[in-house]
Design a protein around this motif. Structure first.
Motif, mmCIF file in Angstrom:
data_model
loop_
_atom_site.group_PDB
_atom_site.id
_atom_site.type_symbol
_atom_site.label_atom_id
_atom_site.label_comp_id
_atom_site.label_asym_id
_atom_site.label_seq_id
_atom_site.Cartn_x
_atom_site.Cartn_y
_atom_site.Cartn_z
ATOM 1 N N LEU A 89 82.611 19.879 63.844
ATOM 2 C CA LEU A 89 83.324 21.158 64.087
ATOM 3 C C LEU A 89 82.247 22.038 64.915
ATOM 4 C CD1 LEU A 89 85.091 22.113 60.887
ATOM 5 C CD2 LEU A 89 85.945 20.950 62.841
ATOM 6 N N GLU A 90 82.730 22.578 66.031
ATOM 7 C CA GLU A 90 81.996 23.408 66.602
ATOM 8 C C GLU A 90 82.280 24.987 66.850
ATOM 9 O OE1 GLU A 90 79.031 23.590 71.020
ATOM 10 O OE2 GLU A 90 80.463 22.115 70.526
ATOM 11 N N LEU A 91 81.480 26.096 66.590
ATOM 12 C CA LEU A 91 81.750 27.116 66.635
ATOM 13 C C LEU A 91 81.222 27.789 68.004
ATOM 14 C CD1 LEU A 91 83.170 29.768 64.924
ATOM 15 C CD2 LEU A 91 80.736 30.270 64.144
ATOM 16 N N THR A 92 82.015 28.430 68.576
ATOM 17 C CA THR A 92 81.266 29.257 69.999
ATOM 18 C C THR A 92 81.824 30.778 69.912
ATOM 19 O OG1 THR A 92 83.393 28.331 70.924
ATOM 20 C CG2 THR A 92 81.440 27.143 71.318
ATOM 21 N N ARG A 93 81.145 31.372 70.666
ATOM 22 C CA ARG A 93 81.444 32.850 70.972
ATOM 23 C C ARG A 93 82.721 32.974 71.815
ATOM 24 N NH1 ARG A 93 77.036 35.956 68.942
ATOM 25 N NH2 ARG A 93 75.146 34.910 68.948
ATOM 26 N N ASP A 94 83.432 33.940 71.326
ATOM 27 C CA ASP A 94 84.512 34.315 72.193
ATOM 28 C C ASP A 94 84.735 35.876 72.329
ATOM 29 O OD1 ASP A 94 86.908 34.574 73.769
ATOM 30 O OD2 ASP A 94 88.057 33.929 71.887
ATOM 31 N N GLY A 95 83.906 36.834 73.040
ATOM 32 C CA GLY A 95 84.062 38.170 73.035
ATOM 33 C C GLY A 95 83.382 38.617 71.794
ATOM 34 N N ASP A 96 84.226 39.551 71.184
ATOM 35 C CA ASP A 96 83.610 39.917 69.613
ATOM 36 C C ASP A 96 84.043 39.077 68.418
ATOM 37 O OD1 ASP A 96 86.419 40.462 69.698
ATOM 38 O OD2 ASP A 96 86.161 42.565 69.168
ATOM 39 N N PHE B 282 90.967 21.861 64.093
ATOM 40 C CA PHE B 282 90.851 22.969 64.525
ATOM 41 C C PHE B 282 90.930 23.193 66.083
ATOM 42 C CE2 PHE B 282 88.800 23.060 60.433
ATOM 43 C CZ PHE B 282 89.334 24.246 59.773
ATOM 44 N N ARG B 283 91.694 23.881 66.567
ATOM 45 C CA ARG B 283 92.091 23.976 67.865
ATOM 46 C C ARG B 283 91.909 25.191 68.597
ATOM 47 N NH1 ARG B 283 96.595 20.252 70.376
ATOM 48 N NH2 ARG B 283 95.203 18.659 69.404
ATOM 49 N N ASP B 284 90.802 25.801 69.071
ATOM 50 C CA ASP B 284 90.811 27.270 69.372
ATOM 51 C C ASP B 284 91.164 27.969 68.331
ATOM 52 O OD1 ASP B 284 89.858 26.610 71.978
ATOM 53 O OD2 ASP B 284 91.991 26.466 72.955
ATOM 54 N N THR B 285 90.735 27.894 67.122
ATOM 55 C CA THR B 285 91.066 28.577 65.938
ATOM 56 C C THR B 285 90.209 29.774 65.917
ATOM 57 O OG1 THR B 285 91.599 26.617 64.767
ATOM 58 C CG2 THR B 285 91.186 28.785 63.547
ATOM 59 N N ARG B 286 90.500 31.269 65.961
ATOM 60 C CA ARG B 286 89.905 32.188 66.153
ATOM 61 C C ARG B 286 89.275 32.617 64.436
ATOM 62 N NH1 ARG B 286 89.660 37.104 68.845
ATOM 63 N NH2 ARG B 286 89.185 38.960 67.692
ATOM 64 N N VAL B 287 87.690 32.805 64.919
ATOM 65 C CA VAL B 287 87.143 33.138 63.398
ATOM 66 C C VAL B 287 86.633 34.596 63.704
ATOM 67 C CG1 VAL B 287 85.117 32.602 62.138
ATOM 68 C CG2 VAL B 287 86.606 30.759 63.157
#
Length: 407
Positions: free
Chosen positions: A143-150, A213-218
């Motif tokens: 699993l990889e977490l990436t930034r998406d704005g805030d 997880f597919r483009d799951t917002r965190v």
């Protein structure tokens, strides 16, 4: 297994919360008895453990580790894993789930801010949340977490995630800019999908299949700690692994205790003496008596090692964030010793009980084989040979076990 063993298991907990602890154990015994009565049937059905989680919730077992003032029982982590052991006497799969659940609930206290830990602790107690885990580092793409704005986005899949589809809340590990981070997410978050593909020979009701997880917002507050500060985990934080390991050893030995008791009860009621023994009852057979004594001694010895491991972890947790690397190593070795012993003993007990019961006990309707299948399925997920090697390396060379999500 018996009142004597239970006295051994609880004698170290003569503390101010003793009454709450004993009441929680009583409730766990009631749940174990109810689960045990239908364990073979439910194992064959291989269904979702939704009703079993509801049973744990109705008996107020999901929040026992939270403070009394918040609605919990105020149990320490070592005490909560005694609940896991009791549940395992009735159903190893459900003990697996609650053991993991207790471990996941403590992760915010290791990696989160005080505000995060406190808020989640209050929610656990008030809402009786059930926690699943998506942390096994092996298999699939990770699993990889990436930034998406805030905020952030989580992508990837794992092939093994216990309790994920029946959980209210998930504890998740992911890679973020080259570092390991811990997250906590609700299971109704868009983009999260359990794959429903768990089909092992044992632990059938653990809901342990793959997840995606597919483009799951965190949200930022769902990342434990500060995502902009490299973690550099302290020895105290790396006790996270031992939370899971203590759950394992408790449901291994609890399974052995439950299977042993079940076999003795069946033998008293149904076993026949061997035709050349000259005896009127199988319970008088000296070979059976010898084996009963041998297995009980092994179970008792392994149970004491589990108690010692629980106390070692609790002492380390009580010591706090200043825990040294050597203290962490001593804790890891105490748990590794219990892991080695409980793996060997529980598998032998689950296999040799048929020698006490006799051939009729192998009838599939009884489902006694589930004990071995459950233990064999879980114990190979973390090869015990590596635990023995870690014990040997620490003993001979003072080389501490390296921190991984297994050690």
């Amino acid at each position: 297994m018996t009142s004597t063993i239970d006295a051994i298991n609880t004698s170290q907990y003569a503390t101010e919360n003793r009454a709450d602890f004993e009441d929680a154990l009583r409730r766990a015994d009631l749940v174990a008895a109810e689960l045990g009565a239908t364990a073979a049937e439910r194992d064959r059905a291989n269904g979702s453990p939704t009703a079993e989680i509801d049973l744990l919730r109705r008996h107020d077992l999901l929040q026992v580790g939270e403070p009394v003032e918040s609605g919990g029982s105020g149990l320490s982590f070592a005490q909560s894993q005694q609940i896991t052991r009791r549940i395992a006497r009735g159903d190893t799969s459900i003990a697996h789930l609650i053991g993991y659940h207790f471990a996941q609930q403590r992760i915010p206290h290791l990696f989160g801010t005080p505000e995060q830990a406190g808020a989640l602790s209050r929610r656990n107690a008030e809402e009786k949340l059930f926690w699943g885990g998506v942390q096994n580092p092996r298999g699939a793409d990770g699993l990889e977490l990436t930034r998406d704005g805030d905020a952030f986005r989580l992508n990837g899949r794992r092939t093994f995630a216990s309790g994920a589809s029946v959980a209210d809340q998930l504890s998740v590990t992911a890679s973020f800019e080259g570092d390991l981070v811990f997250l906590t997410l609700p299971t109704d978050r868009p983009g999260f999908r359990p794959e429903g593909d768990w089909d092992a020979i044992g632990q059938r009701l653990t809901d342990s299949g793959g997840v995606e997880f597919r483009d799951t917002r965190v949200e930022r507050h769902e990342i434990l700690g500060d995502p902009d500060t490299p973690p550099g985990f302290s020895p105290y934080q790396t006790l996270v692994t031992h939370h899971w390991q203590l759950a394992f050893v408790n449901f291994y030995i609890g399974t052995a205790e439950g299977a042993f008791t079940e076999a003795l009860d069946w033998t008293r009621l149904h076993a026949s003496p061997w035709e050349t023994s000259g005896l009127d009852s199988a319970t008088e057979d000296p070979y059976i008596l010898e084996l009963v004594g041998e297995l009980r001694a092994q179970i008792t010895g392994a149970a004491l090692l589990v108690d010692r491991a629980g106390q070692a972890l609790q002492d380390a947790l009580d010591f706090g964030p200043g825990l040294s690397a050597d203290q962490r190593a001593d804790t890891a070795i105490a748990i590794a010793e219990a892991k080695y012993a409980t793996t060997k003993v529980s598998l032998e007990v689950a296999s040799r009980l048929f020698e006490i019961q006799g051939a009729r006990a192998t009838t599939s309707a009884y489902g006694f084989d589930r004990h071995w299948r459950n233990l064999r399925t879980h114990t190979v997920h973390d090869p015990v040979a590596y635990k023995a090697r870690e014990i040997g390396d620490w003993t001979l060379n003072r080389t501490a076990p390296a921190f991984t999500l297994y050690s």
